[in-house]
Motif scaffolding. Structure first.
Motif, PDB file in Angstrom:
ATOM      1  N   PHE A  12       0.818  -1.214   0.000  1.00  0.00           N
ATOM      2  CA  PHE A  12       0.000   0.000   0.000  1.00  0.00           C
ATOM      3  C   PHE A  12       0.856   1.270   0.000  1.00  0.00           C
ATOM      4  O   PHE A  12       0.415   2.316  -0.432  1.00  0.00           O
ATOM      5  N   TYR A  30      -3.551  -6.175   6.444  1.00  0.00           N
ATOM      6  CA  TYR A  30      -3.577  -6.292   4.984  1.00  0.00           C
ATOM      7  C   TYR A  30      -2.135  -6.259   4.489  1.00  0.00           C
ATOM      8  O   TYR A  30      -1.372  -5.376   4.851  1.00  0.00           O
ATOM      9  N   THR A  32      -1.110  -6.666   1.032  1.00  0.00           N
ATOM     10  CA  THR A  32      -0.927  -6.071  -0.280  1.00  0.00           C
ATOM     11  C   THR A  32      -2.279  -5.609  -0.813  1.00  0.00           C
ATOM     12  O   THR A  32      -3.309  -6.169  -0.427  1.00  0.00           O
ATOM     13  N   GLY A  57     -16.325  -8.606  -2.006  1.00  0.00           N
ATOM     14  CA  GLY A  57     -15.264  -9.602  -1.835  1.00  0.00           C
ATOM     15  C   GLY A  57     -13.998  -9.246  -2.586  1.00  0.00           C
ATOM     16  O   GLY A  57     -12.956  -9.857  -2.381  1.00  0.00           O
ATOM     17  N   THR A  58     -14.074  -8.231  -3.448  1.00  0.00           N
ATOM     18  CA  THR A  58     -12.886  -7.855  -4.214  1.00  0.00           C
ATOM     19  C   THR A  58     -12.047  -6.824  -3.460  1.00  0.00           C
ATOM     20  O   THR A  58     -10.959  -6.482  -3.888  1.00  0.00           O
ATOM     21  N   GLY A  59     -12.581  -6.335  -2.356  1.00  0.00           N
ATOM     22  CA  GLY A  59     -11.878  -5.296  -1.592  1.00  0.00           C
ATOM     23  C   GLY A  59     -12.280  -3.901  -2.049  1.00  0.00           C
ATOM     24  O   GLY A  59     -11.568  -2.930  -1.817  1.00  0.00           O
TER      25      GLY A  59
HETATM   26  P1  AMP Z   1     -15.143  -5.939   0.235  1.00  0.00           P
HETATM   27  O1  AMP Z   1     -15.061  -6.443  -1.165  1.00  0.00           O
HETATM   28  O2  AMP Z   1     -14.800  -4.510   0.336  1.00  0.00           O
HETATM   29  O3  AMP Z   1     -16.472  -6.293   0.863  1.00  0.00           O
HETATM   30  O4  AMP Z   1     -14.007  -6.705   1.096  1.00  0.00           O
HETATM   31  C1  AMP Z   1     -14.055  -8.066   1.360  1.00  0.00           C
HETATM   32  C2  AMP Z   1     -13.150  -8.496   2.508  1.00  0.00           C
HETATM   33  O5  AMP Z   1     -11.785  -8.395   2.126  1.00  0.00           O
HETATM   34  C3  AMP Z   1     -13.297  -7.665   3.763  1.00  0.00           C
HETATM   35  O6  AMP Z   1     -13.397  -8.565   4.848  1.00  0.00           O
HETATM   36  C4  AMP Z   1     -12.017  -6.874   3.861  1.00  0.00           C
HETATM   37  O7  AMP Z   1     -11.648  -6.661   5.201  1.00  0.00           O
HETATM   38  C5  AMP Z   1     -11.024  -7.778   3.149  1.00  0.00           C
HETATM   39  N1  AMP Z   1      -9.965  -7.012   2.469  1.00  0.00           N
HETATM   40  C6  AMP Z   1     -10.119  -5.914   1.691  1.00  0.00           C
HETATM   41  N2  AMP Z   1      -8.929  -5.511   1.202  1.00  0.00           N
HETATM   42  C7  AMP Z   1      -8.004  -6.369   1.668  1.00  0.00           C
HETATM   43  C8  AMP Z   1      -6.580  -6.492   1.498  1.00  0.00           C
HETATM   44  N3  AMP Z   1      -5.882  -5.645   0.747  1.00  0.00           N
HETATM   45  N4  AMP Z   1      -5.946  -7.506   2.122  1.00  0.00           N
HETATM   46  C9  AMP Z   1      -6.652  -8.381   2.881  1.00  0.00           C
HETATM   47  N5  AMP Z   1      -7.983  -8.336   3.074  1.00  0.00           N
HETATM   48  C10 AMP Z   1      -8.668  -7.341   2.475  1.00  0.00           C
END
Ligand code: AMP
Length: 641
Positions: A12, A30, A32, A57-59
């Motif tokens: 990051f 996190y 990466t 789920g994609t973050g």
């Molecule tokens: P989202 O798609 O924003 O709903 O995120 C899905 C899950 O991924 C959530 O539990 C976040 O906490 C986790 N997450 C998001 N970004 C990262 C990252 N870079 N590394 C690890 N986990 C992540």
């Protein structure tokens, strides 16, 4: 292992994010940026509008939340960013995520507003001031019309899950809001799909948006046999240990999780259950990483819990299983992961854990791998028990074949003579002794026992013949606590295995009791207090289960149980204030879905919501505009993980 510092992707810190945000990301572990984060964050930080095609789920939440937070002026308690979400649940989830990423931004406040919540409560919360609003379109529109929400200072507008908002009939409200916010704002629109209507909205309301799309088609044909297991987050560990016990041809496994923290936590939990396991993440030096790989190759460990980055290029022929404990961000990551098994001409097996809301990934992966992913039938307790007996039998057969037992024949013969007991009885007693820590018997181990995970107590590794697991902690027993010897029942597990703790407490039945519980009466209008309980959405709990358990086990009538708010891994529940120590003791131990509630009073400022405190609202300190803290509250925001 071909991973070297050169081919580890940048973290990051190269995206232009400020220190407080980088610190918060390090806190949550996190390692990466996910692909969508790596693409979106620089675009949003540069001030461009953005059209992102991405699923849950994609973050994606962090992808828009981090740049938005970076632009917040903490000194001005006015809404500077608005995030529209289709549902109340998502609004709360996004608000929680923002609070987490803003952990090192003192005084930051985010407010979720959604339909169904009292207007009075929201009006009061809005009047106290906030930096970010996360809301559902209808309710946001109501507040804009009443002028209780003024967006003159709005810099960023995010439309999250735009296709869901369309599907739920909010699109006109969304357009209305877009027309009533400052034109010079930055806008980001995220949608899992891009129907024409959404494209038209984007075309009309976004300024030269940059488009970001998550690649989903890798179209790789894989030879590894693939299965999935649908399970709630809170049940994953039990599912994992049971699957590991009964999988055929298990030699070694790589278990993929998302965060560095999770590699260590899961490795600890598996070790406590008797597996030989190590964590592999980007925090390890190259030397240590190589050591872990060497140990896996040599068979001194059987399981590596890894992040995607740390396991990249890992090539160990004996890896028979890849477990996707946390779902990968995209199909490309999935294909990389499962490529760690089925190497050197061997067959491989891949297992994917999916929460109900992640089930959409299944189709995407099937398309990308051109292969059907079969549903995994959860082993019954009987099947697990049979497997354990078979493994134990094999160990005995091996010992008889390989060890010199003459001395022990004499010992048994002497016992038979002196104690007048049959060899069969001695053998049974020895089998009991030998398996005391990893019992062969399991409650409910008959052919009709349910496959339902909630019915199964903790799984404990039975070392596979030839690869005895390391036992760093006495493994939790399959025998009910009440049947255990008192000394074992009182063993306190180490802090690092929090999931093991509740099972050692005196069991309290879930939501029902054989003997009626005394009903307690509280005066009408008794002062209420917010309590925290350690079960939440991720554990699949429903508010009615919480009410049922508290009413039945603690004798608190439904009328005395107030609002319940579910968060990711915990919930808050309103109950009468100042409960007696006895009652608190019961409330702490009540179990719902096998989780001890561990009830405790919530600390001031711990709750992210709009509801007013039952006492007088806190006076605002003009120097430090920290309106979330009632007078006398601890000066620090207490972070819960
Ligand atoms: P989202 O798609 O924003 O709903 O995120 C899905 C899950 O991924 C959530 O539990 C976040 O906490 C986790 N997450 C998001 N970004 C990262 C990252 N870079 N590394 C690890 N986990 C992540």
């Amino acid at each position: 292992m071909t991973t070297s510092p050169e081919n580890i992707p940048t973290g990051f810190d190269t995206l232009g994010l400020a220190q407080p945000l980088l610190k918060a990301l390090a806190d949550v572990g996190y390692e990466t940026p996910s692909p969508i984060q790596a693409e979106c964050i620089p675009i949003l930080l540069a001030g461009h509008d953005l059209l992102g095609e991405a699923q849950t789920g994609t973050g994606k939440t962090a992808a828009f939340a981090l740049p938005l937070l970076q632009k917040i002026d903490l000194k001005r308690a006015v809404p500077q960013a608005l995030i529209l979400t289709p549902t109340r649940e998502l609004a709360i989830q996004v608000a929680e995520a923002l609070q987490k990423y803003a952990h090192h931004m003192p005084g930051f406040h985010v407010l979720p507003i959604y339909g169904g919540q009292s207007m009075v409560v929201q009006l009061r919360a809005l009047s106290r001031g906030t930096h970010v609003i996360v809301g559902t379109p209808g309710r946001v529109m109501d507040h804009l019309e009443r002028k209780s929400l003024v967006l003159n200072n709005l810099q960023t507008l995010v439309l999250d899950e735009a296709d869901e908002m369309l599907r739920m009939g909010f699109i006109d409200d969304v357009k209305w809001i877009l027309e009533h916010t400052p034109a010079e704002r930055q806008t980001a629109l995220f949608s899992a799909t891009m129907p024409d209507v959404i494209r038209r909205v984007a075309h009309q309301h976004l300024r030269e948006p940059r488009e970001v799309k998550i690649r989903s088609a890798t179209s790789t044909v894989v030879t590894t046999s693939q299965s999935y297991c649908q399970t709630h987050t809170g049940q994953k560990l039990e599912a994992l240990t049971r699957i590991l016990e009964v999988e055929d041809d298990f030699d070694a496994a790589i278990i993929f999780v998302r965060t560095k923290t999770a590699t260590v936590e899961l490795a600890d939990k598996l070790e406590a259950r008797g597996y030989s396991v190590a964590a592999l993440n980007g925090d390890l030096t190259q030397g240590l990483r190589e050591q872990v790989i060497e140990r896996l190759k040599a068979g001194t460990i059987d399981i590596v819990v890894a992040t995607d980055v740390a396991a990249r290029g890992l090539d160990v022929a004996r890896v028979s299983h890849v477990i996707n404990y946390d779902v990968p961000y995209d199909t490309e990551a999935y294909v990389h992961r499962i490529g760690r098994t089925g190497r050197a001409g061997r067959t491989g097996r891949a297992i994917l854990f999916l929460a109900p809301r992640e089930m959409y990934m299944l189709k995407l992966i099937e398309r990308a791998t051109k292969q059907k992913i079969t549903a995994l039938t959860m082993p019954t307790p009987g099947e697990v028990a049979n497997r354990r007996v078979a493994q134990f039998t094999q160990q005995i057969v091996d010992i008889i074949k390989t060890e010199k037992l003459d001395f022990f024949f004499d010992v048994v013969r002497r016992m038979e003579g002196e104690q007048d007991i049959a060899a069969r009885e001695i053998a049974a007693a020895l089998a009991w002794l030998a398996t005391r820590e990893r019992p062969l018997q399991m409650p409910g181990a008959n052919d009709h026992a349910p496959r339902d995970l909630a019915a199964i107590p903790n799984a404990v590794a039975v070392p596979r013949s030839g690869s005895p697991g390391t036992q760093s902690e006495p493994a939790p027993s399959f025998v009910r606590d009440t049947e255990r010897k008192p000394a074992r029942a009182s063993t306190k597990p180490p802090e690092s295995h929090p999931d093991a703790e509740p099972r050692r407490e005196r069991p309290v039945k879930e939501g029902r009791s054989d003997t009626p519980v005394k009903q307690r009466s509280f005066a009408d209008g008794a002062t209420m207090q917010r309590y925290r309980i350690e079960i939440g959405r991720n554990q699949g709990v429903l508010p009615k289960e919480i009410v049922g358990a508290i009413a039945n086990e603690a004798g608190i009538a439904g009328k005395d149980i107030g609002q319940i708010n579910l968060f990711e891994d915990y919930s808050s529940v309103e109950l009468p204030a100042n409960l007696s120590d006895d009652l608190m003791d019961i409330l702490r131990r009540i179990r719902v879905r096998q989780f001890a509630l561990k009830t405790r009073v919530m600390e001031p400022g711990e709750f992210v919501d709009t509801r007013p405190p039952r006492r007088a609202p806190p006076a605002r300190d003009s120097k430090k505009p920290d309106w979330k803290k009632p007078a006398g509250a601890k000066p620090e925001w207490k972070k819960r993980t």
